[in-house]
Write a protein that holds these residues in place. Structure first.
Motif, PDB file in Angstrom:
ATOM      1  N   ASP A  57       1.398  -7.645  11.360  1.00 30.49           N
ATOM      2  CA  ASP A  57       1.037  -8.065  12.717  1.00 30.49           C
ATOM      3  C   ASP A  57      -0.469  -8.002  12.968  1.00 30.49           C
ATOM      4  OD1 ASP A  57       3.729  -8.427  13.232  1.00 30.49           O
ATOM      5  OD2 ASP A  57       3.954  -6.513  14.312  1.00 30.49           O
ATOM      6  N   SER A  58      -1.225  -7.443  12.029  1.00 28.32           N
ATOM      7  CA  SER A  58      -2.666  -7.239  12.216  1.00 28.32           C
ATOM      8  C   SER A  58      -3.528  -8.141  11.342  1.00 28.32           C
ATOM      9  CB  SER A  58      -3.012  -5.771  11.921  1.00 28.32           C
ATOM     10  OG  SER A  58      -2.289  -4.915  12.760  1.00 28.32           O
ATOM     11  N   LEU A  59      -2.949  -9.146  10.741  1.00 25.81           N
ATOM     12  CA  LEU A  59      -3.721 -10.000   9.824  1.00 25.81           C
ATOM     13  C   LEU A  59      -4.888 -10.709  10.509  1.00 25.81           C
ATOM     14  CD1 LEU A  59      -0.845 -11.464   7.642  1.00 25.81           C
ATOM     15  CD2 LEU A  59      -2.640  -9.877   6.911  1.00 25.81           C
ATOM     16  N   GLU A  60      -4.825 -10.878  11.801  1.00 29.27           N
ATOM     17  CA  GLU A  60      -5.917 -11.537  12.537  1.00 29.27           C
ATOM     18  C   GLU A  60      -6.924 -10.532  13.093  1.00 29.27           C
ATOM     19  OE1 GLU A  60      -6.256 -14.789  12.453  1.00 29.27           O
ATOM     20  OE2 GLU A  60      -4.326 -15.066  11.452  1.00 29.27           O
ATOM     21  N   ASP A  61      -6.683  -9.269  12.880  1.00 29.85           N
ATOM     22  CA  ASP A  61      -7.531  -8.199  13.432  1.00 29.85           C
ATOM     23  C   ASP A  61      -7.835  -7.217  12.300  1.00 29.85           C
ATOM     24  OD1 ASP A  61      -8.657  -6.021  14.733  1.00 29.85           O
ATOM     25  OD2 ASP A  61      -7.176  -6.007  16.358  1.00 29.85           O
ATOM     26  N   ALA A  62      -8.899  -7.483  11.550  1.00 25.54           N
ATOM     27  CA  ALA A  62      -9.196  -6.714  10.339  1.00 25.54           C
ATOM     28  C   ALA A  62      -9.341  -5.210  10.583  1.00 25.54           C
ATOM     29  CB  ALA A  62     -10.423  -7.281   9.637  1.00 25.54           C
ATOM     30  N   PRO A  63     -10.056  -4.754  11.614  1.00 21.34           N
ATOM     31  CA  PRO A  63     -10.128  -3.297  11.807  1.00 21.34           C
ATOM     32  C   PRO A  63      -8.745  -2.679  12.040  1.00 21.34           C
ATOM     33  CG  PRO A  63     -11.841  -4.381  13.071  1.00 21.34           C
ATOM     34  CD  PRO A  63     -10.937  -5.463  12.546  1.00 21.34           C
ATOM     35  N   ARG A  64      -7.916  -3.349  12.800  1.00 21.66           N
ATOM     36  CA  ARG A  64      -6.544  -2.867  13.039  1.00 21.66           C
ATOM     37  C   ARG A  64      -5.747  -2.868  11.724  1.00 21.66           C
ATOM     38  NH1 ARG A  64      -1.969  -5.930  16.107  1.00 21.66           N
ATOM     39  NH2 ARG A  64      -0.452  -4.271  16.305  1.00 21.66           N
ATOM     40  N   PHE A  65      -5.933  -3.904  10.910  1.00 22.46           N
ATOM     41  CA  PHE A  65      -5.254  -3.979   9.620  1.00 22.46           C
ATOM     42  C   PHE A  65      -5.631  -2.785   8.749  1.00 22.46           C
ATOM     43  CE2 PHE A  65      -4.956  -5.096   5.164  1.00 22.46           C
ATOM     44  CZ  PHE A  65      -3.721  -5.716   5.064  1.00 22.46           C
ATOM     45  N   TYR A  66      -6.934  -2.494   8.648  1.00 20.57           N
ATOM     46  CA  TYR A  66      -7.365  -1.386   7.801  1.00 20.57           C
ATOM     47  C   TYR A  66      -6.874  -0.052   8.340  1.00 20.57           C
ATOM     48  CZ  TYR A  66     -10.174  -4.341   4.808  1.00 20.57           C
ATOM     49  OH  TYR A  66     -10.586  -5.288   3.907  1.00 20.57           O
ATOM     50  N   ARG A  67      -6.841   0.100   9.646  1.00 13.75           N
ATOM     51  CA  ARG A  67      -6.335   1.356  10.214  1.00 13.75           C
ATOM     52  C   ARG A  67      -4.840   1.514   9.903  1.00 13.75           C
ATOM     53  NH1 ARG A  67     -10.568   3.726  11.996  1.00 13.75           N
ATOM     54  NH2 ARG A  67     -12.169   2.661  13.182  1.00 13.75           N
ATOM     55  N   ALA A  68      -4.088   0.410   9.951  1.00 12.09           N
ATOM     56  CA  ALA A  68      -2.671   0.466   9.575  1.00 12.09           C
ATOM     57  C   ALA A  68      -2.531   0.761   8.079  1.00 12.09           C
ATOM     58  CB  ALA A  68      -1.967  -0.840   9.944  1.00 12.09           C
ATOM     59  N   ASP A  69      -3.386   0.164   7.272  1.00 13.33           N
ATOM     60  CA  ASP A  69      -3.409   0.418   5.825  1.00 13.33           C
ATOM     61  C   ASP A  69      -3.588   1.918   5.584  1.00 13.33           C
ATOM     62  OD1 ASP A  69      -4.445   0.875   3.196  1.00 13.33           O
ATOM     63  OD2 ASP A  69      -5.454  -1.046   3.141  1.00 13.33           O
ATOM     64  N   TRP A  70      -4.572   2.502   6.239  1.00 17.15           N
ATOM     65  CA  TRP A  70      -4.836   3.924   6.042  1.00 17.15           C
ATOM     66  C   TRP A  70      -3.709   4.774   6.610  1.00 17.15           C
ATOM     67  CZ3 TRP A  70     -10.436   2.714   7.821  1.00 17.15           C
ATOM     68  CH2 TRP A  70     -11.119   2.104   6.760  1.00 17.15           C
ATOM     69  N   ALA A  71      -3.054   4.325   7.683  1.00 17.27           N
ATOM     70  CA  ALA A  71      -1.885   5.041   8.220  1.00 17.27           C
ATOM     71  C   ALA A  71      -0.756   5.045   7.190  1.00 17.27           C
ATOM     72  CB  ALA A  71      -1.425   4.403   9.533  1.00 17.27           C
ATOM     73  N   LEU A  72      -0.605   3.935   6.469  1.00 13.95           N
ATOM     74  CA  LEU A  72       0.411   3.870   5.419  1.00 13.95           C
ATOM     75  C   LEU A  72       0.120   4.904   4.336  1.00 13.95           C
ATOM     76  CD1 LEU A  72       2.877   2.564   4.050  1.00 13.95           C
ATOM     77  CD2 LEU A  72       1.281   0.926   3.008  1.00 13.95           C
ATOM     78  N   HIS A  73      -1.117   4.974   3.892  1.00 13.94           N
ATOM     79  CA  HIS A  73      -1.475   5.944   2.861  1.00 13.94           C
ATOM     80  C   HIS A  73      -1.321   7.376   3.374  1.00 13.94           C
ATOM     81  CE1 HIS A  73      -2.791   3.170  -0.267  1.00 13.94           C
ATOM     82  NE2 HIS A  73      -3.116   2.387   0.751  1.00 13.94           N
ATOM     83  N   ARG A  74      -1.678   7.579   4.633  1.00 14.98           N
ATOM     84  CA  ARG A  74      -1.520   8.898   5.249  1.00 14.98           C
ATOM     85  C   ARG A  74      -0.026   9.282   5.258  1.00 14.98           C
ATOM     86  NH1 ARG A  74      -4.971  11.776   7.942  1.00 14.98           N
ATOM     87  NH2 ARG A  74      -6.438  10.058   8.152  1.00 14.98           N
ATOM     88  N   ARG A  75       0.821   8.322   5.594  1.00 16.61           N
ATOM     89  CA  ARG A  75       2.271   8.598   5.632  1.00 16.61           C
ATOM     90  C   ARG A  75       2.805   8.874   4.232  1.00 16.61           C
ATOM     91  NH1 ARG A  75       6.193  10.493   5.401  1.00 16.61           N
ATOM     92  NH2 ARG A  75       8.168  10.121   6.470  1.00 16.61           N
ATOM     93  N   MET A  76       2.331   8.123   3.257  1.00 12.57           N
ATOM     94  CA  MET A  76       2.809   8.328   1.884  1.00 12.57           C
ATOM     95  C   MET A  76       2.393   9.699   1.345  1.00 12.57           C
ATOM     96  SD  MET A  76       2.244   4.475   0.441  1.00 12.57           S
ATOM     97  CE  MET A  76       3.314   4.432  -0.983  1.00 12.57           C
ATOM     98  N   VAL A  77       1.176  10.117   1.630  1.00 10.44           N
ATOM     99  CA  VAL A  77       0.738  11.416   1.113  1.00 10.44           C
ATOM    100  C   VAL A  77       1.475  12.555   1.813  1.00 10.44           C
ATOM    101  CG1 VAL A  77      -1.270  11.881   2.609  1.00 10.44           C
ATOM    102  CG2 VAL A  77      -1.274  12.676   0.231  1.00 10.44           C
ATOM    103  N   GLN A  78       1.953  12.325   3.016  1.00 13.33           N
ATOM    104  CA  GLN A  78       2.720  13.371   3.711  1.00 13.33           C
ATOM    105  C   GLN A  78       4.016  13.706   2.978  1.00 13.33           C
ATOM    106  OE1 GLN A  78       1.698  15.294   6.022  1.00 13.33           O
ATOM    107  NE2 GLN A  78      -0.176  14.203   6.523  1.00 13.33           N
ATOM    108  N   ILE A  79       4.492  12.804   2.147  1.00 14.73           N
ATOM    109  CA  ILE A  79       5.708  13.042   1.370  1.00 14.73           C
ATOM    110  C   ILE A  79       5.469  14.112   0.306  1.00 14.73           C
ATOM    111  CG2 ILE A  79       7.372  11.973  -0.216  1.00 14.73           C
ATOM    112  CD1 ILE A  79       6.685   9.264   1.207  1.00 14.73           C
ATOM    113  N   CYS A  80       4.252  14.198  -0.176  1.00 14.74           N
ATOM    114  CA  CYS A  80       3.916  15.082  -1.299  1.00 14.74           C
ATOM    115  C   CYS A  80       4.048  16.555  -0.926  1.00 14.74           C
ATOM    116  CB  CYS A  80       2.498  14.798  -1.774  1.00 14.74           C
ATOM    117  SG  CYS A  80       2.297  13.140  -2.433  1.00 14.74           S
ATOM    118  N   LYS A  81       4.393  17.344  -1.916  1.00 16.88           N
ATOM    119  CA  LYS A  81       4.483  18.803  -1.764  1.00 16.88           C
ATOM    120  C   LYS A  81       3.226  19.503  -2.280  1.00 16.88           C
ATOM    121  CE  LYS A  81       8.813  18.752  -0.390  1.00 16.88           C
ATOM    122  NZ  LYS A  81       8.904  18.242   0.956  1.00 16.88           N
ATOM    123  N   ASN A  82       2.462  18.833  -3.131  1.00 13.73           N
ATOM    124  CA  ASN A  82       1.245  19.417  -3.702  1.00 13.73           C
ATOM    125  C   ASN A  82       0.193  19.500  -2.598  1.00 13.73           C
ATOM    126  OD1 ASN A  82      -1.344  19.676  -4.907  1.00 13.73           O
ATOM    127  ND2 ASN A  82      -0.540  18.893  -6.846  1.00 13.73           N
TER     128      ASN A  82
END
Length: 158
Positions: A57-82
């Motif tokens: 939904d953010s393809l037309e709004d690059a800053p929003r896209f990158y913030r969502a990208d980083w939210a995805l990585h933040r969510r993925m790292v939350q899965i880790c136990k290390n």
């Protein structure tokens, strides 16, 4: 300014610092993604897929896209136990997020973001599959190899 894939970011820090952050993040990411793939739950996958929807939904709004990208990585790292891996990776994400001032428009930015979306969709589907070999292949497609070369070149220029 710093190159971020095929986009240009105006950042509130020295470009070398941001390039160094990306270099270290790329080095840690395979371990993070491997662990997340092994430990993910159905809820983790559903939440990651939801963030992919935000990116779409953010393809037309690059800053929003990158913030969502980083939210995805933040969510993925939350899965880790290390906890060491998690804290280092989160610190690197915060360093990127806190220094972003602007994404400068380029001729191919929309196309580039679309290609990055596809790469992130594959990361999430690899996560969902639980297949660490698939995730390793997806992670290879995600790395900014040009940035790692640029960071070294920038340091060498002093």
């Amino acid at each position: 300014m710093v190159a971020f894939g095929e986009s240009l970011l105006r950042v509130s820090a020295e470009p070398v610092l941001v390039a160094d952050v990306l270099y270290v993040r790329d080095a840690l990411e395979p371990a993070m993604l491997d662990e997340a793939t092994r430990l993910r739950t159905d809820i983790d996958v559903a939440e990651c897929r939801g963030i992919i929807g935000l990116m779409r939904d953010s393809l037309e709004d690059a800053p929003r896209f990158y913030r969502a990208d980083w939210a995805l990585h933040r969510r993925m790292v939350q899965i880790c136990k290390n906890e060491v891996l998690k804290s280092m990776y989160l610190a690197l994400l915060s360093a990127l997020e806190n220094r972003l001032e602007e994404v400068l428009p380029t001729d191919n930015l929309r196309d580039y973001l679309g290609r990055r979306l596809v790469i992130h969709e594959e990361l999430v589907e690899a996560l969902a599959s639980g297949d660490t070999a698939r995730m390793a292949r997806a992670a290879q497609g995600h790395h900014f190899l040009a940035l790692t070369r640029d960071a070294g070149a920038m340091r060498n220029r002093g």
